[in-house]
Design an enzyme around this catalytic site. Structure first.
Site, PDB file in Angstrom:
ATOM      1  N   HIS A 148       1.475  -3.237 -10.205  1.00  0.00           N
ATOM      2  CA  HIS A 148       1.300  -3.785  -8.944  1.00  0.00           C
ATOM      3  C   HIS A 148       0.140  -3.119  -8.200  1.00  0.00           C
ATOM      4  O   HIS A 148      -0.826  -3.514  -7.707  1.00  0.00           O
ATOM      5  CB  HIS A 148       2.851  -3.528  -8.373  1.00  0.00           C
ATOM      6  CG  HIS A 148       2.760  -3.914  -6.850  1.00  0.00           C
ATOM      7  ND1 HIS A 148       3.433  -4.796  -6.349  1.00  0.00           N
ATOM      8  CD2 HIS A 148       1.978  -3.272  -5.857  1.00  0.00           C
ATOM      9  CE1 HIS A 148       3.159  -5.063  -4.945  1.00  0.00           C
ATOM     10  NE2 HIS A 148       2.238  -3.905  -4.797  1.00  0.00           N
ATOM     11  N   GLU A 149       0.319  -1.600  -8.334  1.00  0.00           N
ATOM     12  CA  GLU A 149      -0.822  -0.652  -7.272  1.00  0.00           C
ATOM     13  C   GLU A 149      -1.895  -1.054  -8.005  1.00  0.00           C
ATOM     14  O   GLU A 149      -3.178  -1.177  -7.304  1.00  0.00           O
ATOM     15  CB  GLU A 149      -0.129   0.567  -7.416  1.00  0.00           C
ATOM     16  CG  GLU A 149       1.278   0.662  -6.528  1.00  0.00           C
ATOM     17  CD  GLU A 149       1.167   0.333  -5.104  1.00  0.00           C
ATOM     18  OE1 GLU A 149       0.091   0.254  -4.435  1.00  0.00           O
ATOM     19  OE2 GLU A 149       2.169   0.408  -4.756  1.00  0.00           O
TER      20      GLU A 149
ATOM     21  N   GLU B 182       0.947  -8.938  -1.361  1.00  0.00           N
ATOM     22  CA  GLU B 182       1.853  -8.247  -2.114  1.00  0.00           C
ATOM     23  C   GLU B 182       2.405  -9.179  -3.194  1.00  0.00           C
ATOM     24  O   GLU B 182       2.838  -8.742  -4.156  1.00  0.00           O
ATOM     25  CB  GLU B 182       3.026  -7.879  -1.279  1.00  0.00           C
ATOM     26  CG  GLU B 182       2.845  -6.814  -0.079  1.00  0.00           C
ATOM     27  CD  GLU B 182       2.267  -5.646  -0.713  1.00  0.00           C
ATOM     28  OE1 GLU B 182       2.602  -5.193  -1.898  1.00  0.00           O
ATOM     29  OE2 GLU B 182       1.341  -4.781  -0.049  1.00  0.00           O
TER      30      GLU B 182
ATOM     31  N   HIS C  96      -3.318  -4.765  -6.917  1.00  0.00           N
ATOM     32  CA  HIS C  96      -4.330  -4.486  -5.653  1.00  0.00           C
ATOM     33  C   HIS C  96      -5.514  -4.241  -6.105  1.00  0.00           C
ATOM     34  O   HIS C  96      -6.620  -4.607  -5.123  1.00  0.00           O
ATOM     35  CB  HIS C  96      -3.507  -3.458  -4.815  1.00  0.00           C
ATOM     36  CG  HIS C  96      -2.146  -3.875  -4.215  1.00  0.00           C
ATOM     37  ND1 HIS C  96      -1.814  -5.139  -3.422  1.00  0.00           N
ATOM     38  CD2 HIS C  96      -1.014  -3.029  -3.697  1.00  0.00           C
ATOM     39  CE1 HIS C  96      -0.947  -5.074  -3.007  1.00  0.00           C
ATOM     40  NE2 HIS C  96      -0.372  -3.997  -3.102  1.00  0.00           N
TER      41      HIS C  96
HETATM   42 ZN    ZN Z   1       1.670  -3.576  -2.904  1.00  0.00          ZN
END
Ligand code: ZN
Length: 743
Positions: free
Chosen positions: A466-467, A523, A471
């Site tokens: 995710h990070e 997100e 992103h």
């Molecule tokens: Zn995030």
């Protein structure tokens, strides 16, 4: 039936009924804030630094007792004395002897744990009071029969006189924090109301004094003249300027017909402990910048100067990516009913070097992994830029509650000129999903076992993806101020099959373009990347998962996402049709996408539980993840990326809003499901934190069991070397205040 009427009622005592919102349930979730592995990987200097900042934080955290309610310090001292005088099993024997049932004794332990973890008898989330769920006479009897009472009956009786009734009372004004008739607060003397707060704020603004580290006390002097005392938190009690001190605002002022007295020395003995420990930490600071930061903090806590704290905060922001992260001071103003006084908070978090190593390997493989994402190469950045992300594990969080992430400092002037830091607290986040099997809602029995076994490992994979690749991935198409494009203008949009027609023009950014949905949309994109890439065996191998274990990690990661989508409904407000939490909205959107994929991949069945109340069961077909599931996420993720890349806010908003919509239409009936989610919601967890101790020149790490008893032991041992001294100090501080409340 409205929300309040739907609540369960419990009995306290023989004749009193207490609304359960003012009680902590006996089976409340209590989790270990696990930091042992991360702490053991620190160097000795880092450990010493972390230890002393922790000590400073814990001492400072006691200030919150004095900020919350008039009775909080006495309750805390009473509990510390009770638990310190005899071991818990012995205390339990006495409890049985005075006729307490097992449930009542457990209720007492849970109450004590609640006071310790909220630093007072008001909940840090929601600001409502909580009272012991047992008859007052029985608790009094236990105190009277305790070893602590044997040792010092006068003192225990005095403490009970101060807090015995207030612990249990639920008069309207005491039910929640608030100003004047609206509630209780210890930021103001009991005779202050909103008008006093407003006048004081006017005065503080006029004098350029920050309210962050202050409290306000009102007295009426001779001849009926009102005197307000603004007390600054500081070690020094003398109001006269120190040698070389500038900006001292202490003194007496006439303002709009009343007298204001600015004085220092609030919480003095506690601030002294804070300063002593920060001083020791300074000897183990990793850089000169950190030393300066501590120097300024100490000046602030010694003299009461917020400007000094701001200076310290500037150095803190410049301390990028430290191994040991911390922040300390009067920070968040949520609990001042007027909203300008800061609650003391101090935390120490350490980089999880183990997890960071895996993340580094993930970053090193990024060039090879990114092409696996479901968009054409031209939609990917020309060069992978590692997003600024370190996951920290909290060693110590002192204050009234622990957030999962923080964005500080709160000083607006510094945020705009120097900046701020975003800190993600990994072990707090991880615990948010941990729960005992009995409380794991909406899953089938065998899924619960798998979930408990694999939640931690799969969460680690999801967070990393995710990070870093979430992103960190995807390109924005931009035309700069000279008219130059950063992309090939003849490029085909894979969603429309036509040439790319939209992009970011000069000055436009992702946030300015997608505004209200920007953060939840992003997100959602990052979460989808996690779901999609966790299917890669190569990636799972980086996290040391292979074979059948890898299958389980994938399954639990996807199952967690689906369940989070259901739980997310808690953060939707039907009245305003708004979502209140970006991540939870994103997970609900993903749930919708997976339900829409059909073919039995995901089902959410609304049922009736064993207790006769509404319930639900979520299923995920393991065999269909790699086929139906992957295809659905692939198509959706490509849309999210293409609309983002091409600044196509119209298509992006239409897509995202349609999946975010919560209605009661068949077959899902999301509004009904939301009621079930609220009904089955687990009460907010409490955390048991470790202690560190210096023993024979070495740092010892002491963990405790995840229970009310473990939480109590951690607090008793935390201050064991201070013994009575610290408690006497707290009593004296609260006595000084108590004349203002008439107790
Ligand atoms: Zn995030």
């Amino acid at each position: 039936m409205n929300e309040a009427a739907r609540r369960r009622f419990d009995f306290v005592g023989q004749d009193k009924m207490v609304d359960s919102q003012y009680l902590l349930p006996n089976d409340i979730g209590i989790s270990l804030l696990d930091c042992k592995d991360a702490f053991q990987l620190l160097s000795k200097e880092e450990k010493l630094y972390a230890h002393y900042i922790s000590r400073a934080s814990w001492y400072g955290g006691l200030v919150v007792l004095l900020q919350t309610s008039p009775e909080s310090p006495a309750i805390y001292v009473l509990l510390q004395k009770l638990f310190r005088a005899q071991p818990l099993p012995q205390l339990q024997e006495r409890a049985t002897a005075v006729g307490m049932t097992c449930e009542e004794y457990q209720a007492f332990l849970v109450y004590a744990a609640g006071v310790y973890s909220n630093m007072g008898n008001y909940k840090s989330f929601g600001d409502t009071k909580f009272v012991p769920n047992l008859p007052q006479e029985k608790l009094k009897e236990l105190v009277w029969q305790s070893k602590a009472f044997e040792k010092n009956p006068d003192e225990m009786e005095r403490l009970w006189q101060v807090c015995g009734d207030l612990m249990f009372s639920l008069e309207d004004r005491q039910k929640q924090l608030g100003l004047g008739a609206k509630g209780t607060t210890a930021y103001f003397s009991g005779n202050c109301d909103l008008k006093d707060a407003e006048l004081a704020q006017k005065f503080l603004d006029f004098k350029g004094i920050s309210a962050y580290n202050t409290r306000l006390f009102k007295t009426v002097g001779d001849g009926g003249k009102t005197i307000y005392e603004v007390r600054l938190a500081s070690v020094i009690k003398d109001d006269a300027p120190l040698k070389g001190e500038s900006g001292n605002q202490c003194g007496v002022y006439e303002f709009e017909g009343v007298t204001f007295k600015v004085s220092r020395g609030d919480y003095s003995p506690l601030m002294k402990k804070v300063v002593e420990n920060l001083e020791k930490a300074k000897d183990h600071a990793s850089t000169p910048n950190v030393e300066k930061m501590l120097l300024h903090y100490n000046r602030s806590f010694t003299t009461g100067s917020i400007d000094a704290h701001k200076e310290g905060s500037k150095h803190w922001i410049r301390d990028e990516g430290p191994i040991v992260e911390s922040y300390i001071g009067f920070i968040e103003s949520y609990r001042d009913p007027y909203g300008s006084r800061g609650e003391f908070e101090g935390f120490v978090a350490v980089v999880n070097k183990d997890m960071s190593a895996k993340f580094t390997q993930l970053v090193a493989s990024a060039e090879r992994l990114l092409p696996q994402l479901p968009w054409p190469q031209h939609f990917e950045k020309d060069r992978f830029l590692k997003p600024d992300f370190t996951s920290l594990d909290v060693l110590t969080f002192a204050g009234s509650g622990i957030p999962a992430g923080i964005n500080i400092p709160n000083y607006d002037d510094i945020r705009q000129t120097v900046g701020f830091k975003n800190v993600s607290l990994g072990n707090v986040l991880a615990v948010a999903y941990h729960t005992q099997k009995e409380k794991l809602t909406f899953l089938e029995d065998n899924d619960k076992d798998l979930y408990i076994k694999w939640k931690g490992p799969s969460f680690e994979v999801q967070v990393g993806l995710h990070e870093l690749l979430g992103h960190g991935s995807g390109k924005l198409f931009v035309q700069d101020d000279k008219g130059k494009f950063n992309f090939d203008t003849g490029l085909v949009n894979p969603e429309t099959g036509e040439e790319v027609k939209t992009w970011y023009k000069q000055g436009e950014t992702w946030d300015s373009k997608f505004s209200t949905i920007a953060s939840t949309y992003e997100e959602c994109r990052a979460e989808c990347v996690g779901l999609y890439l966790c299917l890669s065996r190569e990636i799972l191998k980086i996290f040391s998962h292979e074979g059948a274990d890898a299958d389980d990690v994938i399954y639990v990661n996807w199952l967690t996402m689906v369940r989070a989508g259901v739980l997310g409904l808690e953060f939707y407000t039907p009245e305003t049709q708004k979502w209140r939490q970006a991540h939870m909205q994103a997970r609900f959107v993903i749930l919708r996408v997976l339900l829409e994929a059909g073919e039995g991949l995901v089902t959410v069945r609304q049922t009736t539980g064993g207790d006769g109340k509404p319930d639900a069961i979520i299923t995920l077909d393991r065999e269909k993840i790699a086929t139906v599931g992957k295809a659905a996420i692939e198509a959706f993720l490509r849309k999210l990326q293409v609309y983002k890349s091409t600044a196509d806010v119209e298509a992006g908003r239409a897509l995202y809003s349609s999946y975010s919509r919560v209605t009661d239409a068949e077959p899902e009936r999301y509004l009904t499901l939301r009621h079930t989610v609220l009904l089955r919601k687990e009460s907010r967890k409490m955390f048991v934190q470790a202690n560190t101790r210096i023993e024979g020149g070495d740092i010892q790490f002491q963990s405790y069991e995840a229970s009310a008893a473990g939480l109590i032991s951690s607090f008793v041992e935390r201050f064991s070397e201070d013994g009575d001294e610290l408690e006497t100090c707290l009593q004296e501080l609260s006595c000084r205040d108590s004349k203002h409340w008439g107790i």
